[in-house]
Scaffold this motif. Structure first.
Motif, PDB file in Angstrom:
ATOM      1  N   UNK A  78       0.815  -1.220   0.000  1.00 22.87           N
ATOM      2  CA  UNK A  78       0.000   0.000   0.000  1.00 22.87           C
ATOM      3  C   UNK A  78       0.850   1.273   0.000  1.00 22.87           C
ATOM      4  N   UNK A  79       2.138   1.147   0.256  1.00 24.41           N
ATOM      5  CA  UNK A  79       2.948   2.336   0.474  1.00 24.41           C
ATOM      6  C   UNK A  79       3.117   3.193  -0.780  1.00 24.41           C
ATOM      7  N   UNK A  80       2.888   2.605  -1.942  1.00 25.88           N
ATOM      8  CA  UNK A  80       2.968   3.398  -3.171  1.00 25.88           C
ATOM      9  C   UNK A  80       1.723   4.257  -3.384  1.00 25.88           C
ATOM     10  N   UNK A  81       0.628   3.959  -2.684  1.00 25.97           N
ATOM     11  CA  UNK A  81      -0.635   4.651  -2.950  1.00 25.97           C
ATOM     12  C   UNK A  81      -0.573   6.155  -2.680  1.00 25.97           C
ATOM     13  N   UNK A  82       0.020   6.619  -1.558  1.00 23.23           N
ATOM     14  CA  UNK A  82       0.124   8.075  -1.377  1.00 23.23           C
ATOM     15  C   UNK A  82       0.956   8.755  -2.463  1.00 23.23           C
ATOM     16  N   UNK A  83       1.983   8.070  -2.970  1.00 27.66           N
ATOM     17  CA  UNK A  83       2.759   8.634  -4.073  1.00 27.66           C
ATOM     18  C   UNK A  83       1.899   8.747  -5.328  1.00 27.66           C
TER      19      UNK A  83
ATOM     20  N   UNK B  53       9.421   1.246  -3.885  1.00 23.98           N
ATOM     21  CA  UNK B  53       8.097   1.845  -3.762  1.00 23.98           C
ATOM     22  C   UNK B  53       7.951   3.004  -4.736  1.00 23.98           C
ATOM     23  N   UNK B  54       8.997   3.812  -4.863  1.00 23.47           N
ATOM     24  CA  UNK B  54       8.994   4.927  -5.808  1.00 23.47           C
ATOM     25  C   UNK B  54       8.783   4.410  -7.225  1.00 23.47           C
ATOM     26  N   UNK B  55       9.497   3.360  -7.576  1.00 18.01           N
ATOM     27  CA  UNK B  55       9.365   2.778  -8.913  1.00 18.01           C
ATOM     28  C   UNK B  55       7.978   2.188  -9.125  1.00 18.01           C
ATOM     29  N   UNK B  56       7.432   1.563  -8.097  1.00 15.36           N
ATOM     30  CA  UNK B  56       6.093   0.986  -8.222  1.00 15.36           C
ATOM     31  C   UNK B  56       5.052   2.069  -8.499  1.00 15.36           C
TER      32      UNK B  56
ATOM     33  N   UNK C 288       5.283  13.619  -3.425  1.00 15.88           N
ATOM     34  CA  UNK C 288       6.492  13.605  -4.254  1.00 15.88           C
ATOM     35  C   UNK C 288       7.764  13.764  -3.417  1.00 15.88           C
ATOM     36  N   UNK C 289       7.680  13.300  -2.166  1.00 20.30           N
ATOM     37  CA  UNK C 289       8.842  13.291  -1.305  1.00 20.30           C
ATOM     38  C   UNK C 289       8.705  12.201  -0.260  1.00 20.30           C
ATOM     39  N   UNK C 290       9.829  11.727   0.247  1.00 20.43           N
ATOM     40  CA  UNK C 290       9.825  10.741   1.327  1.00 20.43           C
ATOM     41  C   UNK C 290      10.949  11.063   2.294  1.00 20.43           C
ATOM     42  N   UNK C 291      10.824  10.538   3.502  1.00 22.69           N
ATOM     43  CA  UNK C 291      11.939  10.497   4.440  1.00 22.69           C
ATOM     44  C   UNK C 291      12.399   9.048   4.450  1.00 22.69           C
TER      45      UNK C 291
END
Length: 369
Positions: A292-297, A323-326, A302-305
């Motif tokens: 599910x972690x790709x869903x907010x992206x 996750x970014x790639x997904x 457009x940023x992560x820690x």
């Protein structure tokens, strides 16, 4: 051009944003009541239009742990709560540089020096203040990273010095809405936080300020927080999700938040802050399943820690890159260039090594759990 999600309220808001209009509180409240699918599509449209198609990664170091006199109800480092964390004084410039170099190798674009206390004081703790400045200089001089800082409340003099030393973003989260803030913190006010942000901005630093979701706040509180951040003017908006630490009041309260609420909030925040990086930060790993972690992206973030947080572990930078790639995006490489495949391979090898060590020590087979 007409932008259509099939939802009249969302489409009207999207048209306004794309035309350069800033949405207000009324728009935000109306949007928060709409279906997550339409909001996610709109958030992604805004992100793609105003952004550069990349995900910006930051990393932080907990430069001084525990014994904070403030009583923030979510914080494991408050002296008011028995959380059992390791405490230590300021790490020192060399250890902070070591953490910065590790972050750079892992693909971070910016590196934040964080001290969780009311404020690093030039007047009352001059030796610590001098070490902070030396740390900033070392990281700035020896790494290809934007150097950020989160040092609590600032005076005008301290802010001017930090800006002169090259601090890019100053982080000071507002945590929640002005009305709900007293339910979370009593030892200082919402206005205190805003004042420090204004001091930092006046000194010439960009602002990184955001929220923690899942503390019992309402959707209205989430919108009110975003509107307050509009008034302040931020270029990075971190969205934390509460990772309750045993011993803190919010862990005892047992508050919760759903995946849909997280994704909705991210999308609405992007519509309210089209020019800012909406950044997924602490707590996402424990509140969102791995798939599910790709869903907010995909909904506009457009940023992560990346890496570990202040007192809790994050997942590996290699996992974050996947996750970014997904989500169909690419990592930002403006500050430094790196090989994403090398980062993923390095962390995969480290995980296998840790697993092998554990198996040898326990005599057990690795678990699929």
């Amino acid at each position: 051009m007409v932008y259509e999600t099939g939802n009249e309220t969302v489409d009207d808001a999207l048209e306004r944003v794309m035309a350069g209009e800033q949405l207000d509180r009324t728009h935000g409240l109306a949007l928060m009541a709409q279906p997550v699918e339409a909001l996610a599509e709109a958030g992604a449209t805004v992100r793609d239009h105003f952004g550069d198609g990349t995900v910006d990664a930051c990393s932080i170091v907990n430069a001084k742990a525990g014994n904070c006199a403030e009583d923030c109800g979510f914080c494991a480092q408050s002296v008011h709560f028995d959380t059992g964390i390791d405490t230590y004084g300021f790490l020192g410039p060399e250890k902070i540089l070591e953490a910065a170099k590790r972050a750079e190798r892992d693909g971070a674009q910016r590196f934040g020096i964080v001290v969780a206390e009311k404020g690093v004081s030039k007047e009352h703790r001059p030796e610590e203040w001098a070490e902070v400045l030396e740390s900033i200089r070392l990281v700035r001089d020896e790494c290809d990273l934007e150097v950020d800082a989160s040092l609590g409340i600032l005076t005008e003099e301290e802010a001017a010095i930090l800006a002169e030393e090259g601090i890019n973003h100053y982080n000071h989260n507002i945590e929640t809405s002005p009305d709900y803030f007293p339910e979370i913190v009593n030892s200082h006010s919402f206005a205190d936080r805003v004042e420090t942000l204004e001091v930092a901005k006046e000194a010439g630093m960009d602002l990184c300020a955001g929220v923690i979701l899942g503390m019992g706040e309402t959707p209205t509180d989430r919108v009110e927080a975003a509107i307050a951040l509009q008034d302040i003017g931020v270029s990075s908006l971190p969205v934390n999700v509460l990772n309750p630490v045993a011993g803190t009041p919010l862990a005892e309260a047992g508050v919760d938040i759903t995946t849909e609420e997280i994704v909705k909030t991210v999308a609405v925040y992007k519509l309210l802050h089209p020019d800012s990086r909406v950044r997924l930060t602490g707590g996402r790993e424990v509140n969102l399943e791995p798939d599910e972690q790709h869903l907010p992206l995909e909904a506009g973030a457009d940023g992560i820690l990346t890496g570990d947080y202040l007192t809790t572990e994050g997942q590996s930078p290699g996992d974050d890159l996947e996750i970014v790639e997904r989500a169909g995006m690419e990592p930002n490489m403006d500050a430094n260039e790196f090989d994403p495949e090398e980062v993923k391979a390095r962390h995969s090898e480290a995980a296998e090594s840790d697993s092998s060590t554990e198996t040898a020590a326990t005599g057990a087979e690795p678990s699929d759990d």
